[in-house]
Write an enzyme that holds these catalytic residues in place. Structure first.
Site, PDB file in Angstrom:
ATOM      1  N   HIS A  95       0.856  -1.194   0.000  1.00  0.00           N
ATOM      2  CA  HIS A  95       0.000   0.000   0.000  1.00  0.00           C
ATOM      3  C   HIS A  95       0.887   1.237   0.000  1.00  0.00           C
ATOM      4  O   HIS A  95       1.946   1.241   0.643  1.00  0.00           O
ATOM      5  CB  HIS A  95      -0.894   0.020   1.253  1.00  0.00           C
ATOM      6  CG  HIS A  95      -2.075   0.906   1.117  1.00  0.00           C
ATOM      7  ND1 HIS A  95      -2.002   2.258   1.353  1.00  0.00           N
ATOM      8  CD2 HIS A  95      -3.353   0.652   0.741  1.00  0.00           C
ATOM      9  CE1 HIS A  95      -3.196   2.793   1.140  1.00  0.00           C
ATOM     10  NE2 HIS A  95      -4.034   1.841   0.763  1.00  0.00           N
ATOM     11  N   ASP A 116      -7.909  -5.386   0.075  1.00  0.00           N
ATOM     12  CA  ASP A 116      -8.346  -6.264  -1.027  1.00  0.00           C
ATOM     13  C   ASP A 116      -7.954  -7.710  -0.847  1.00  0.00           C
ATOM     14  O   ASP A 116      -8.403  -8.568  -1.616  1.00  0.00           O
ATOM     15  CB  ASP A 116      -7.756  -5.740  -2.343  1.00  0.00           C
ATOM     16  CG  ASP A 116      -8.345  -4.383  -2.683  1.00  0.00           C
ATOM     17  OD1 ASP A 116      -7.580  -3.429  -2.896  1.00  0.00           O
ATOM     18  OD2 ASP A 116      -9.581  -4.277  -2.686  1.00  0.00           O
TER      19      ASP A 116
HETATM   20  C1  SDX Z   1      -6.298  -0.020  -2.837  1.00  0.00           C
HETATM   21  O1  SDX Z   1      -4.500   4.478  -2.041  1.00  0.00           O
HETATM   22  C2  SDX Z   1      -5.450   3.877  -1.407  1.00  0.00           C
HETATM   23  O2  SDX Z   1      -5.816   4.264  -0.312  1.00  0.00           O
HETATM   24  C3  SDX Z   1      -6.056   2.694  -2.116  1.00  0.00           C
HETATM   25  C4  SDX Z   1      -7.044   1.850  -1.328  1.00  0.00           C
HETATM   26  C5  SDX Z   1      -8.321   2.604  -1.065  1.00  0.00           C
HETATM   27  O3  SDX Z   1      -9.040   2.201  -0.138  1.00  0.00           O
HETATM   28  O4  SDX Z   1      -8.646   3.529  -1.847  1.00  0.00           O
HETATM   29  O5  SDX Z   1      -6.465   1.429  -0.104  1.00  0.00           O
HETATM   30  C6  SDX Z   1      -7.456   0.603  -2.142  1.00  0.00           C
HETATM   31  O6  SDX Z   1      -6.065   0.292  -3.979  1.00  0.00           O
HETATM   32  C7  SDX Z   1      -5.404  -0.977  -2.071  1.00  0.00           C
HETATM   33  C8  SDX Z   1      -4.156  -1.443  -2.898  1.00  0.00           C
HETATM   34  C9  SDX Z   1      -4.638  -2.554  -3.823  1.00  0.00           C
HETATM   35  N1  SDX Z   1      -3.578  -2.918  -4.782  1.00  0.00           N
HETATM   36  C10 SDX Z   1      -2.959  -4.091  -4.698  1.00  0.00           C
HETATM   37  O7  SDX Z   1      -3.118  -4.909  -3.790  1.00  0.00           O
HETATM   38  C11 SDX Z   1      -2.057  -4.382  -5.892  1.00  0.00           C
HETATM   39  C12 SDX Z   1      -0.714  -4.895  -5.372  1.00  0.00           C
HETATM   40  N2  SDX Z   1      -0.051  -3.815  -4.666  1.00  0.00           N
HETATM   41  C13 SDX Z   1       0.888  -3.013  -5.435  1.00  0.00           C
HETATM   42  O8  SDX Z   1       0.608  -2.857  -6.762  1.00  0.00           O
HETATM   43  C14 SDX Z   1       1.415  -1.812  -4.667  1.00  0.00           C
HETATM   44  O9  SDX Z   1       1.678  -2.225  -3.403  1.00  0.00           O
HETATM   45  C15 SDX Z   1       0.582  -0.552  -4.608  1.00  0.00           C
HETATM   46  C16 SDX Z   1       0.182  -0.084  -5.957  1.00  0.00           C
HETATM   47  C17 SDX Z   1      -0.644  -0.790  -3.786  1.00  0.00           C
HETATM   48  C18 SDX Z   1       1.429   0.515  -3.931  1.00  0.00           C
HETATM   49  O10 SDX Z   1       2.482   0.769  -4.777  1.00  0.00           O
HETATM   50  P1  SDX Z   1       3.603   1.873  -4.403  1.00  0.00           P
HETATM   51  O11 SDX Z   1       3.272   2.591  -3.166  1.00  0.00           O
HETATM   52  O12 SDX Z   1       3.866   2.665  -5.618  1.00  0.00           O
HETATM   53  O13 SDX Z   1       4.800   0.990  -4.014  1.00  0.00           O
HETATM   54  P2  SDX Z   1       5.865   0.458  -5.027  1.00  0.00           P
HETATM   55  O14 SDX Z   1       5.167  -0.123  -6.228  1.00  0.00           O
HETATM   56  O15 SDX Z   1       6.888   1.517  -5.214  1.00  0.00           O
HETATM   57  O16 SDX Z   1       6.484  -0.785  -4.204  1.00  0.00           O
HETATM   58  C19 SDX Z   1       7.611  -0.626  -3.393  1.00  0.00           C
HETATM   59  C20 SDX Z   1       8.362  -1.948  -3.577  1.00  0.00           C
HETATM   60  C21 SDX Z   1       8.701  -2.268  -5.038  1.00  0.00           C
HETATM   61  O17 SDX Z   1       9.834  -3.128  -5.004  1.00  0.00           O
HETATM   62  P3  SDX Z   1      11.335  -2.496  -5.266  1.00  0.00           P
HETATM   63  O18 SDX Z   1      11.201  -1.650  -6.524  1.00  0.00           O
HETATM   64  O19 SDX Z   1      11.594  -1.666  -4.031  1.00  0.00           O
HETATM   65  O20 SDX Z   1      12.229  -3.679  -5.400  1.00  0.00           O
HETATM   66  O21 SDX Z   1       7.516  -3.036  -3.146  1.00  0.00           O
HETATM   67  C22 SDX Z   1       7.241  -3.883  -4.253  1.00  0.00           C
HETATM   68  C23 SDX Z   1       7.533  -3.096  -5.516  1.00  0.00           C
HETATM   69  O22 SDX Z   1       7.912  -3.970  -6.576  1.00  0.00           O
HETATM   70  N3  SDX Z   1       5.823  -4.241  -4.165  1.00  0.00           N
HETATM   71  C24 SDX Z   1       5.355  -5.457  -4.334  1.00  0.00           C
HETATM   72  C25 SDX Z   1       3.976  -5.343  -4.103  1.00  0.00           C
HETATM   73  N4  SDX Z   1       3.656  -4.075  -3.823  1.00  0.00           N
HETATM   74  C26 SDX Z   1       4.815  -3.395  -3.854  1.00  0.00           C
HETATM   75  N5  SDX Z   1       5.961  -6.621  -4.648  1.00  0.00           N
HETATM   76  C27 SDX Z   1       5.155  -7.693  -4.728  1.00  0.00           C
HETATM   77  N6  SDX Z   1       3.815  -7.685  -4.534  1.00  0.00           N
HETATM   78  C28 SDX Z   1       3.191  -6.524  -4.211  1.00  0.00           C
HETATM   79  N7  SDX Z   1       1.893  -6.518  -4.020  1.00  0.00           N
END
Ligand code: SDX
Length: 436
Positions: free
Chosen positions: A313, A371
C-alpha cells in the site's frame, strides 16, 4: 490549517535568491510546506510523479496513519464504526461530519430509500452491452448516464443540487450494480424494497428473483454492510483524487463519480480484490499451499511482473486495519455457512503467514491490504468475482461525494491543473513530406 512558527527556507547553490515557504500544521499527521508561491517567485516547479510527497488539499474527512495502521472517518476509528454502526450511519458521518442521532438516522434513511429506483429508461443502456461485458465497463457507462436524467441536481456549485445528487448516487448505486449483475446472468432486474435495510436491499436486488420469496441471511447482510463500511472512504487515493480533479472543472457530480469508477477499476487500485482472488485460484490450480513458495519466488523475481495482489500500500507500511476486520468477517461468514475449511481462505491465511515471515515483504513493509480478504468474503456471500470492484465502487461512492463536496464547498478551490518537466523536442520547423 494552522500556520507553524517554523518556516522552510529554500536556497540555491548558484546563489539565486532564497525564499521562505510557510509550513502549516493539521490536527494530526504530517505538516505541509506551502509551495503555492514557488513558481511565481522562482520560475521553478516541484517534481513529484505519483504524488508521494504531495498533499493535494486539506480535508476533514478521513485520516490514515500508515505507520500505525490507523484509519479514522471524521475522527472515529474504523474498528469502532465497523462494530457499532451500519453503512447509512457511516454515510451520514462522511457527508455531514458526524454520526446521526436516531431522528437524523430515520430521516436520512427515508431520504435515501426514496431514491433507490432508477429511471426506467436506464435499462435500455444495458441492452447495448454484450452479456459477458465486465460489470465495471457497464458501471462506468451507467453512472455517467445518470447525468442525462437528473438536470435538477447537476449544478455542482449549487449546494441543494450537491445534496440531492449525493442522496441519489448513494441510493442508486446498489440498484445499478445489481442491474449490471442481472444483465450478465440473463435474469430480470429486481426492484428495490425500501422497507429493507441498505445492505438487505442490496442482497434482495442481487439474489432475489420474481418467481420466489428471497430469504435473507442476517450474517451475510451484516457482512455486506461491513464490507460497505470498510470501503467507504480512504483519504486522497487514486480514484478520489480523480473525482476531485474531474469535479474541479465544474462538471456535474454524476460525471465526476463516473470518472472515479473508471479509475477504481485498475488492478493496482480497486481492481486488486478481483486480481487477488484470481491469484489465489491460480495458486490453488498450481497445487495449493505446497506451491506458495514457488509463487513467492515468481513475485520476488525482478524479471517477472507477478505481484502479490492484495498486498502492499502506498500509505500503510503496517497492517491495513481494514484487512484485519475483513479477515474477521471471513471467519464469521465462512463459519456461518459451514465453509470454515474453505480451501481459498486457508490458502490466503497460509500465504499471508509465509509472506509476513519473508524478508522481501518485511523489508518493503508490504502487508495485506483491504483487497486481500475482501474477495474471499464476497465469494462466500455469492458475489461473482468480476463484480467485486463494482461493490467497491458502490461503497466508495459516499467517500467520493463527500470529498468532492468538501472541495467544491471550499471558497479557495480552483480547477486542478498540474504542470510538467518538459523533456521533449525543442522548437523545430515542419519539412515538406518529400524532405522528411
Ligand atoms: C487499494 O490508495 C489507497 O488508499 C487505495 C485503497 C483505497 O481504499 O482507496 O487502499 C485501495 O487500492 C489498495 C491497494 C490494492 N492494490 C494491490 O493490492 C495491488 C498490489 N499492490 C501493489 O501494486 C502496490 O503495493 C501498490 C500499488 C498498492 C502501492 O504501490 P507503491 O506505493 O507505488 O509501491 P511500489 O510499487 O513503489 O512498491 C515498493 C516496492 C517495489 O519493489 P522495489 O522496486 O523496491 O524492489 O515493493 C514492491 C515493488 O515492486 N511491491 C510489491 C507489491 N507491492 C509493492 N511486490 C510484490 N507484490 C506486491 N503486491
Amino acid at each position: 490549517m494552522t500556520p507553524s512558527d517554523v518556516k522552510a527556507t529554500l536556497s540555491f547553490s548558484d546563489g539565486s535568491p532564497s525564499m521562505d515557504l510557510p509550513i502549516y500544521k493539521g490536527s494530526i499527521g504530517p505538516d505541509v510546506i506551502d509551495i503555492r508561491k514557488l513558481y511565481g517567485q522562482t520560475g521553478k516547479f516541484t517534481y513529484d510523479p505519483g504524488f508521494l510527497s504531495t498533499a493535494s488539499c486539506n480535508s476533514t474527512i478521513t485520516y490514515i496513519d500508515g505507520d500505525k495502521g490507523e484509519l479514522l472517518y471524521r475522527g472515529y476509528p474504523i474498528e469502532q464504526l465497523a462494530q457499532n454502526c451500519d453503512f447509512l450511519e457511516t454515510c451520514h458521518l462522511l457527508l455531514y461530519g458526524d454520526l446521526p442521532d436516531e431522528a437524523q438516522k430515520k430521516d436520512f434513511t427515508a431520504r435515501v430509500s426514496n431514491h433507490t429506483m432508477v429511471n426506467e429508461q436506464m435499462q435500455f443502456f444495458l441492452r447495448g452491452f454484450r452479456r459477458d461485458a465486465h460489470p465495471m465497463a457497464i458501471m462506468t457507462g451507467l453512472v455517467g448516464a445518470l447525468s442525462a436524467f437528473y438536470h435538477d441536481s447537476t449544478d455542482i456549485n449549487n449546494p441543494v443540487h450537491r445534496e440531492i445528487a449525493a442522496i441519489r448516487l448513494i441510493a442508486k448505486m446498489p440498484t445499478l450494480v445489481s442491474m449490471a449483475y442481472k444483465y450478465t446472468q440473463g435474469q430480470p432486474y429486481m426492484y428495490p424494497r425500501n422497507k429493507l435495510s441498505y445492505a438487505a436491499n442490496f442482497m434482495h436486488l442481487m439474489f432475489a428473483n420474481p418467481c420466489e420469496e428471497y430469504e435473507q441471511n442476517d450474517v451475510l447482510v451484516r457482512a455486506m454492510d461491513r464490507i460497505f463500511i470498510l470501503h467507504a472512504d480512504h483519504e486522497q487515493n487514486a480514484s478520489t483524487s480523480t473525482v476531485r480533479l474531474c469535479g474541479s472543472s465544474g462538471t456535474n457530480p454524476f460525471a465526476a463519480i463516473a470518472a472515479g469508477v473508471a479509475c477504481l477499476w485498475g488492478p493496482a487500485h480497486g481492481g486488486a480484490n478481483e486480481a487477488a482472488l484470481n491469484m489465489l485460484g491460480d495458486i490453488q490450480k498450481m497445487g495449493g499451499v505446497e506451491k506458495i513458495g514457488e509463487f513467492i519466488k515468481q513475485v520476488k523475481d525482478k524479471n517477472s511482473t507477478v505481484k502479490l495482489m492484495g498486498f502492499g500500500h502506498r500509505v500503510y507500511k503496517n497492517y491495513d486495519p481494514r484487512a484485519k476486520l475483513m479477515r474477521e468477517t471471513c471467519h464469521e461468514v465462512l463459519g456461518a455457512l459451514g465453509l470454515q475449511n474453505d480451501p481459498l481462505f486457508k490458502l490466503a491465511m497460509a500465504l499471508e503467514k509465509i509472506a509476513l515471515e519473508d524478508d522481501y515483504f518485511v523489508s518493503r513493509k508490504l502487508y495485506p491490504n483491504v483487497d486481500f480478504y475482501s474477495g474471499i468474503v464476497q465469494r462466500a456471500i455469492g458475489i461473482p468475482v468480476p463484480l467485486f470492484t463494482a461493490i467497491f465502487a458502490l461503497a466508495r461512492t459516499v467517500g467520493w461525494i463527500a470529498q468532492l463536496n468538501e472541495m467544491i464547498g471550499d471558497p479557495e478551490y480552483k480547477i486542478g491543473r498540474p504542470r510538467q518537466l518538459y523533456v521533449g523536442s525543442v522548437a523545430r520547423d515542419v519539412k515538406p513530406i518529400t524532405q522528411r
